[in-house]
Scaffold this motif. Structure first.
Motif, PDB file in Angstrom:
ATOM      1  N   MET A   1       0.794  -1.238   0.031  1.00 62.28           N
ATOM      2  CA  MET A   1       0.105   0.073   0.027  1.00 62.28           C
ATOM      3  C   MET A   1       1.078   1.198  -0.024  1.00 62.28           C
ATOM      4  N   SER A   2       0.434   2.350  -0.759  1.00 66.59           N
ATOM      5  CA  SER A   2       1.151   3.334  -0.685  1.00 66.59           C
ATOM      6  C   SER A   2       1.382   4.487   0.613  1.00 66.59           C
ATOM      7  N   ILE A   3       2.216   4.797   0.922  1.00 67.75           N
ATOM      8  CA  ILE A   3       2.130   5.570   2.229  1.00 67.75           C
ATOM      9  C   ILE A   3       1.164   6.721   2.212  1.00 67.75           C
ATOM     10  N   LEU A   4       1.662   7.469   1.046  1.00 67.81           N
ATOM     11  CA  LEU A   4       0.767   8.873   0.642  1.00 67.81           C
ATOM     12  C   LEU A   4      -0.088   8.705  -0.491  1.00 67.81           C
ATOM     13  N   LYS A   5      -1.295   9.449  -0.618  1.00 66.06           N
ATOM     14  CA  LYS A   5      -2.132   9.093  -1.831  1.00 66.06           C
ATOM     15  C   LYS A   5      -3.008  10.558  -1.793  1.00 66.06           C
ATOM     16  N   ILE A   6      -2.926  10.908  -2.884  1.00 65.41           N
ATOM     17  CA  ILE A   6      -3.937  12.057  -3.400  1.00 65.41           C
ATOM     18  C   ILE A   6      -4.982  11.508  -4.092  1.00 65.41           C
ATOM     19  N   GLU A   7      -6.328  12.005  -3.864  1.00 65.12           N
ATOM     20  CA  GLU A   7      -7.283  11.314  -4.700  1.00 65.12           C
ATOM     21  C   GLU A   7      -7.837  12.865  -5.355  1.00 65.12           C
ATOM     22  N   ASN A   8      -8.100  12.932  -6.633  1.00 70.67           N
ATOM     23  CA  ASN A   8      -8.886  13.902  -7.138  1.00 70.67           C
ATOM     24  C   ASN A   8      -8.883  15.249  -6.407  1.00 70.67           C
ATOM     25  N   MET A   9      -7.455  15.925  -6.064  1.00 69.93           N
ATOM     26  CA  MET A   9      -7.553  17.012  -5.374  1.00 69.93           C
ATOM     27  C   MET A   9      -7.587  18.176  -5.997  1.00 69.93           C
ATOM     28  N   SER A  10      -8.154  19.144  -5.715  1.00 67.70           N
ATOM     29  CA  SER A  10      -8.118  20.613  -6.283  1.00 67.70           C
ATOM     30  C   SER A  10      -7.842  21.632  -5.179  1.00 67.70           C
ATOM     31  N   PHE A  11      -7.253  22.618  -5.602  1.00 68.36           N
ATOM     32  CA  PHE A  11      -6.915  23.819  -4.785  1.00 68.36           C
ATOM     33  C   PHE A  11      -6.892  25.113  -5.506  1.00 68.36           C
ATOM     34  N   ALA A  12      -7.639  25.953  -4.803  1.00 70.30           N
ATOM     35  CA  ALA A  12      -7.635  27.315  -5.357  1.00 70.30           C
ATOM     36  C   ALA A  12      -7.433  28.533  -4.305  1.00 70.30           C
ATOM     37  N   TYR A  13      -6.489  29.379  -4.281  1.00 68.08           N
ATOM     38  CA  TYR A  13      -5.901  30.229  -3.293  1.00 68.08           C
ATOM     39  C   TYR A  13      -7.223  30.857  -2.655  1.00 68.08           C
ATOM     40  N   SER A  14      -8.064  31.450  -3.557  1.00 68.93           N
ATOM     41  CA  SER A  14      -9.351  31.805  -3.054  1.00 68.93           C
ATOM     42  C   SER A  14     -10.525  31.588  -4.103  1.00 68.93           C
ATOM     43  N   PRO A  15     -11.789  31.725  -3.332  1.00 66.06           N
ATOM     44  CA  PRO A  15     -12.936  31.350  -4.403  1.00 66.06           C
ATOM     45  C   PRO A  15     -13.051  32.098  -5.500  1.00 66.06           C
ATOM     46  N   ASN A  16     -13.429  31.844  -6.496  1.00 69.20           N
ATOM     47  CA  ASN A  16     -13.563  32.326  -7.949  1.00 69.20           C
ATOM     48  C   ASN A  16     -12.185  32.556  -8.474  1.00 69.20           C
ATOM     49  N   THR A  17     -11.043  32.022  -7.981  1.00 66.71           N
ATOM     50  CA  THR A  17      -9.908  32.263  -8.857  1.00 66.71           C
ATOM     51  C   THR A  17      -9.493  30.963  -9.564  1.00 66.71           C
ATOM     52  N   ARG A  18      -8.449  30.827 -10.477  1.00 67.75           N
ATOM     53  CA  ARG A  18      -8.189  29.577 -11.223  1.00 67.75           C
ATOM     54  C   ARG A  18      -7.622  28.635 -10.088  1.00 67.75           C
ATOM     55  N   LYS A  19      -7.980  27.475 -10.332  1.00 70.87           N
ATOM     56  CA  LYS A  19      -7.413  26.215  -9.631  1.00 70.87           C
ATOM     57  C   LYS A  19      -6.106  26.233  -9.804  1.00 70.87           C
ATOM     58  N   VAL A  20      -5.300  26.203  -8.864  1.00 70.50           N
ATOM     59  CA  VAL A  20      -3.806  25.984  -9.075  1.00 70.50           C
ATOM     60  C   VAL A  20      -3.478  24.574  -9.359  1.00 70.50           C
ATOM     61  N   ILE A  21      -4.263  23.889  -8.333  1.00 64.47           N
ATOM     62  CA  ILE A  21      -4.151  22.384  -8.557  1.00 64.47           C
ATOM     63  C   ILE A  21      -5.593  21.886  -8.987  1.00 64.47           C
ATOM     64  N   ASP A  22      -5.913  21.111 -10.144  1.00 60.16           N
ATOM     65  CA  ASP A  22      -7.082  20.703 -10.617  1.00 60.16           C
ATOM     66  C   ASP A  22      -7.183  19.165 -10.807  1.00 60.16           C
ATOM     67  N   GLY A  23      -7.966  18.549  -9.813  1.00 61.99           N
ATOM     68  CA  GLY A  23      -8.288  17.089  -9.952  1.00 61.99           C
ATOM     69  C   GLY A  23      -7.104  16.363 -10.096  1.00 61.99           C
ATOM     70  N   LEU A  24      -6.303  16.353  -9.271  1.00 61.99           N
ATOM     71  CA  LEU A  24      -4.869  15.715  -9.106  1.00 61.99           C
ATOM     72  C   LEU A  24      -5.047  14.565  -8.428  1.00 61.99           C
ATOM     73  N   SER A  25      -4.421  13.226  -9.018  1.00 62.22           N
ATOM     74  CA  SER A  25      -4.304  12.008  -8.186  1.00 62.22           C
ATOM     75  C   SER A  25      -3.062  11.509  -8.318  1.00 62.22           C
ATOM     76  N   MET A  26      -2.373  11.195  -7.082  1.00 57.55           N
ATOM     77  CA  MET A  26      -1.266  10.544  -7.230  1.00 57.55           C
ATOM     78  C   MET A  26      -1.011   9.617  -5.947  1.00 57.55           C
ATOM     79  N   GLU A  27       0.025   8.777  -6.245  1.00 60.48           N
ATOM     80  CA  GLU A  27       0.188   7.904  -5.112  1.00 60.48           C
ATOM     81  C   GLU A  27       1.683   7.886  -4.751  1.00 60.48           C
ATOM     82  N   PHE A  28       2.120   7.765  -3.754  1.00 67.23           N
ATOM     83  CA  PHE A  28       3.630   7.766  -3.420  1.00 67.23           C
ATOM     84  C   PHE A  28       4.201   6.571  -2.315  1.00 67.23           C
ATOM     85  N   ASP A  29       4.960   5.740  -2.793  1.00 63.63           N
ATOM     86  CA  ASP A  29       5.431   4.555  -1.852  1.00 63.63           C
ATOM     87  C   ASP A  29       6.724   4.925  -0.982  1.00 63.63           C
ATOM     88  N   GLU A  30       6.755   4.170  -0.101  1.00 67.29           N
ATOM     89  CA  GLU A  30       8.173   4.213   0.702  1.00 67.29           C
ATOM     90  C   GLU A  30       9.034   3.724  -0.119  1.00 67.29           C
TER      91      GLU A  30
END
Ligand SMILES: Nc1ncnc2c1ncn2[C@@H]1O[C@H](COP(=O)(O)OP(=O)(O)OP(=O)(O)O)[C@@H](O)[C@H]1O
Ligand SMILES: [Mg+2]
Length: 218
Positions: free
Chosen positions: A1-30
């Motif tokens: 199993m991966s130690i760290l997992k991102i699922e469908n993550m989005s991020f904007a610094y404030s509402p109504n601004t561009r999403k800096v991260i848009d629907g990102l999924s990643m997995e990281f292993d030890e």
């Protein structure tokens, strides 16, 4: 199993601004090194801040060992699960190398019987010479400060290491030495090492290279 997992993550610094991260999924292993690449402004530092739980995603989740990072104590997560090596080191300039590492142990709340010995050992393993251990970090070279910043991130032995452009300001030889440190952390000490980088040499050593495009508009 991966130690760290991102699922469908989005991020904007404030509402109504561009999403800096848009629907990102990643997995990281030890035991692996990951290089995160992308043009300036693509969102690499933002992604590391999210992985460090310094900021929370607008949508989606980050899990560590299957547990939602933002449903647990994010302070405890930062104090024990992740070690962060910041782009500008964030060392306390008037403190010496040992004091910077000792302070980090204190903040983590970890009980270490001989803190000074422990801090000294880590710094020495990372190539800080005895005569540099007690100099204010402001007087140290960029490569030395980078090592102190790595020592600080390792001081409480976290399974995940996040580093933002750790070789950005270094000459090729020092860069190679720092790369070797990350290589050993992942491949000998089984850490999950995630490095934001523009360096071809770091990408070559990495087990996986992710490209963050940051071009999508919401
Ligand atoms: N605190 C903030 N408030 C608002 N916008 C921000 C903030 N920090 C970063 N941004 C914006 O988010 C985007 C991504 O920035 P970020 O710092 O994550 O880029 P980066 O990929 O690390 O770039 P670099 O390679 O130059 O370090 C940029 O458009 C930036 O202007
Ligand atoms: Mg950045």
């Amino acid at each position: 199993m991966s130690i760290l997992k991102i699922e469908n993550m989005s991020f904007a610094y404030s509402p109504n601004t561009r999403k800096v991260i848009d629907g990102l999924s990643m997995e990281f292993d030890e035991g692996k090194v990951y290089a995160l690449e992308g043009r300036s402004g693509a969102g690499k530092t933002t992604l590391l801040s999210l992985l460090a739980a310094l900021t929370s995603p607008t949508e989606g989740t980050i899990t560590v060992n299957g547990e939602n990072v933002f449903k647990k104590d994010t302070y405890a997560y930062r104090a024990s699960d992740v070690g962060i090596v910041f782009q500008n080191y964030n060392l306390l300039p008037k403190l010496n190398a040992i004091e910077n590492v000792e302070l980090s142990i204190d903040i983590s709340g970890r009980e270490v019987p001989d803190k000074r010995r422990h801090a000294t050992d880590i710094l020495t393993q990372l190539g800080i010479a005895d005569y540099d251990l007690e100099r204010p970090v402001l007087q140290m070279s960029g490569g030395q400060q980078q090592r102190v910043a790595i020592a600080r991130a390792l001081s409480y032995d976290p399974p995940i290491i996040l580093a933002d452009e750790p070789t950005g300001n270094l000459d090729t030889k020092t860069e190679q030495e720092i790369i070797q440190i990350f290589d050993e952390l992942a491949h000998r000490r089984n850490k999950c090492v995630i490095i934001v980088t523009h360096s071809k040499r770091v990408a070559q050593m990495a087990d996986e290279v992710f490209s963050i495009d940051g071009m999508r508009e919401s």
